[in-house]
Design a protein around this motif. Sequence first.
Motif, PDB file in Angstrom:
ATOM      1  N   ALA A 199       0.832  -1.216   0.000  1.00  0.00           N
ATOM      2  CA  ALA A 199       0.000   0.000   0.000  1.00  0.00           C
ATOM      3  C   ALA A 199       0.858   1.253   0.000  1.00  0.00           C
ATOM      4  CB  ALA A 199      -0.934  -0.015   1.212  1.00  0.00           C
ATOM      5  N   THR A 236       1.691   2.193  -3.543  1.00  0.00           N
ATOM      6  CA  THR A 236       0.568   2.857  -4.240  1.00  0.00           C
ATOM      7  C   THR A 236       0.387   4.287  -3.761  1.00  0.00           C
ATOM      8  OG1 THR A 236      -0.518   0.695  -4.426  1.00  0.00           O
ATOM      9  CG2 THR A 236      -1.867   2.646  -4.806  1.00  0.00           C
ATOM     10  N   GLU A 237       0.474   4.493  -2.443  1.00  0.00           N
ATOM     11  CA  GLU A 237       0.272   5.839  -1.880  1.00  0.00           C
ATOM     12  C   GLU A 237       1.311   6.834  -2.387  1.00  0.00           C
ATOM     13  OE1 GLU A 237       0.375   5.318   2.293  1.00  0.00           O
ATOM     14  OE2 GLU A 237      -1.507   4.174   2.381  1.00  0.00           O
ATOM     15  N   ASN A 238       2.538   6.368  -2.589  1.00  0.00           N
ATOM     16  CA  ASN A 238       3.616   7.262  -3.019  1.00  0.00           C
ATOM     17  C   ASN A 238       3.847   7.243  -4.524  1.00  0.00           C
ATOM     18  OD1 ASN A 238       5.128   8.334  -0.389  1.00  0.00           O
ATOM     19  ND2 ASN A 238       4.554   6.186  -0.006  1.00  0.00           N
TER      20      ASN A 238
END
Length: 431
Positions: A253, A256-258
Amino acid sequence: MNAENVMEVDETKIEPPYIRTPEDVKQIIEFARMDERNLTPVTQSFYFPSNNCSNERFRLLELNPHLLKTIRDGGIMSFKGGLHESAVLCTNEKTYEVKETEISNSLVLVPELKFAAQTSSSPLKSPRIGADSSMERINNKDDSDDDEVAIERVLEQKKILKIFYEYYECREIQPRFRKLNDLLLMTRFSGPENEYMIEKKLLFTFSQLLDTIQCSRKQFEEGLKKVRALIIDGFVRVLDCEYEFRIINLMMAVITENSWPLDGIEKDETIAALEGIAPKQIVEGIFNIYTHPVDSNPGKFQYKEELLARIIAVNILKPGLKFRVEEFMSDWQDALVEGYKVDQKYLQGIGIIDLESKPPCIRSLNEENLTTNLQDRIDLLFKIKTSWILEEIESYLEYFTTPTMNVSTLLAKYARSFVVDGVRRYVSKYK
């Protein structure tokens, strides 16, 4: 003690042990029809140990070039084996099974035994050879005695320390990792909140496990990587599968967030992102196992596709469940971060594709849970599937291979094969 029960011994009637004399040796040489001038002047007389002198502290061990070099180089060699385990001999790189084997001809152990060159009267001379001339001199008694030379014979006594009727042979084998996995599973880490349930006396340090597991140090370190072991508070631990899967999902995750590219993963930011969610040493340990540095992008890392795909597959393939091939492959792919691809070869050793079932399905079959008896495992494999190709069955039989016997050789002995559409398939030998 009652004086009437004392037995008097006449020491004059006790025969001393027989000691061979130079005259005995000369007589034996004459009986053997040998020319003494063809022999070195030193005779070594062997004396066998008494019946009660078994010298059990001596063992005869056969050494191959690797073991011999290890000894000559001052390397470490150690025997390992528990109460119900057959012994193995380990160097820093290899593991050998040790088995007792009978010798067709007995061998004797004689300390400080001299060979021919050491018994010669001069280092520049050697005994004259020629059995024919020796026999001639003995047969022709009328020949001139000018050539006869008096030889002063030296007699040395040599005690035989032990007679060997068997020896230990060493056969290189695969490291025996099964015990490693069994021991670590007893204390698997499933989160700080569950540590109160762990029996502390069952925890092992690196050195304690190394002394226990039947493999070399190099193989042991490779085995720890294979089971994805971590050092937690000084002890070797493995993670509970579901807990490990949960941490991996959190790490994915972060990607994906970065919006990181697959070859641009930041280590420090990943660890910082999970602070307070999981212990730092756990996150850092998992990161080190699941990633590798990117050579073309210093300071950046990339996750290993196969390891990610396998941990996800293990958590989907619950024991006892079957999945349609298309559905499983779709769910498996969806669980991976975009950019990574699943491959059926990533299932080796954890799951099988059975195209013979109706409909074709995928199900769990973890090699770590199978029996360590070769015949029983082969019987089980062919009971689960009637036919296998080499790539499918290979990971389930590698445990039994040696440097001289690969999986194909094992199958040639324990199974039958036939070719269908250019592909060789293996079936039970007894069907």
